[in-house]
Design a protein around this motif. Structure first.
Motif, PDB file in Angstrom:
ATOM      1  N   PHE A 196      -2.385   1.167  -8.342  1.00 23.71           N
ATOM      2  CA  PHE A 196      -1.771   2.441  -8.743  1.00 23.71           C
ATOM      3  C   PHE A 196      -1.327   2.415 -10.217  1.00 23.71           C
TER       4      PHE A 196
ATOM      5  N   GLU B 189      -3.040   3.709  -2.467  1.00 24.47           N
ATOM      6  CA  GLU B 189      -3.491   2.629  -3.361  1.00 24.47           C
ATOM      7  C   GLU B 189      -2.592   1.396  -3.222  1.00 24.47           C
TER       8      GLU B 189
ATOM      9  N   LYS C  60      -7.991  -1.570  -8.235  1.00 25.53           N
ATOM     10  CA  LYS C  60      -7.609  -0.640  -7.162  1.00 25.53           C
ATOM     11  C   LYS C  60      -6.106  -0.326  -7.176  1.00 25.53           C
TER      12      LYS C  60
ATOM     13  N   THR D  25       0.887  -1.176   0.000  1.00 21.92           N
ATOM     14  CA  THR D  25       0.000   0.000   0.000  1.00 21.92           C
ATOM     15  C   THR D  25       0.915   1.213   0.000  1.00 21.92           C
TER      16      THR D  25
END
Ligand code: RP5
Length: 255
Positions: free
Chosen positions: A235, A135, A233, A129
């Motif tokens: 990046f 993200e 979800k 994360t």
């Protein structure tokens, strides 16, 4: 590039135009049909932004503000605008100059995409994360001067998630699945990310013996199931890289 796969943000660089980055001013709005430099857009007024950190002369990873000093570094494939600034290969982003990105033109990164399959038959990816956007992301980072992409990949896996070179020995397979533009929310008209993605697949025992620990730019880590919901979800262009990893697993007769 496989045009049939979803999550190909880098084709229109949606995140580079629309995702608000915490330290950036709002971008000038660039509609889909105005992205290409080949389309006339006389009203286009990109917001000029370079982070004070990038402009600080003691920041060793940043280029000088005067682009003329490093222009000879650009390959002939990089287009320059009338003032001699390198132009983002996909097109307009709504911000000119460098934002928080250190180098004019392409900024090279490397990513380490690690998968395994658990006893329930689910494909898992090792994700961090990110501290900046919150993200999920594949662990990765910027290539240091003189460093090879694989050395960057190894260093970043160590720094961000505490994996040693020993942990990475004996994958079931390992190969490069992508090199090129990344749809990074930090991209600007004159500075952007390009990355090399290494996909390494491990059997579940080897993956279970890894002892990841979040560090550096990572606030957490997880072994995430590669469901469409989770993939979306991630990046930057990482969702697309994960689709490529699924294809790669199929190619190797796994999954
Ligand atoms: C992405 O930014 C690359 O794919 C890589 O994952 C990452 C490198 O930037 P930092 O993690 O060093 O901020 O575009």
């Amino acid at each position: 590039m496989n045009k049939d796969l979803p999550f190909q943000n880098h084709i229109h660089h949606l995140k580079s135009r629309t995702q608000k980055h915490a330290s950036y001013p709002d971008r000038f709005w660039v509609p889909d049909e105005m992205v290409s430099w080949d389309i006339d857009f006389p009203e286009y007024r990109p917001v000029n932004y370079t982070s004070p950190k990038v402009l600080d002369p003691s920041t060793s990873w940043a280029d000088p503000a005067d682009v003329a000093k490093i222009r000879s570094r650009f390959s002939s494939t990089i287009k320059l605008n009338a003032s001699g600034f390198p132009l983002n290969p996909i097109g307009r982003t709504g911000i000119c100059s460098r934002g928080v990105i250190g180098k004019w033109g392409p900024n090279f990164a490397a990513d380490g995409l690690i998968t395994t399959i658990n006893p329930q038959g689910k494909i898992l990816v090792l994700a961090i994360t990110r501290s900046d956007t919150g993200e999920y992301a594949i662990p990765g980072g910027m290539v240091d001067p003189g460093e090879s992409p694989i050395a960057t990949r190894n260093r970043e896996l160590e720094e961000e998630i505490s994996l040693s070179v020993d942990d990475l020995k004996n994958p079931v397979f390992e190969n490069i699945i992508y090199t090129g533009y990344g749809d990074d929310p930090r991209n600007t008209d004159n500075a952007w990310m390009e990355t090399t993605v290494f996909h390494s697949h491990f059997n579940f025992e080897a993956a279970s013996n890894m002892k990841p620990k979040a560090g550096d730019d990572a606030v957490d880590f997880s072994w995430l199931e590669l469901s469409n919901g989770n993939i979306s979800k991630f990046f930057s262009s990482h969702p697309y890289f994960l689709m490529l990893a699924l294809e790669n697993l199929k190619k190797h007769g796994i999954s």
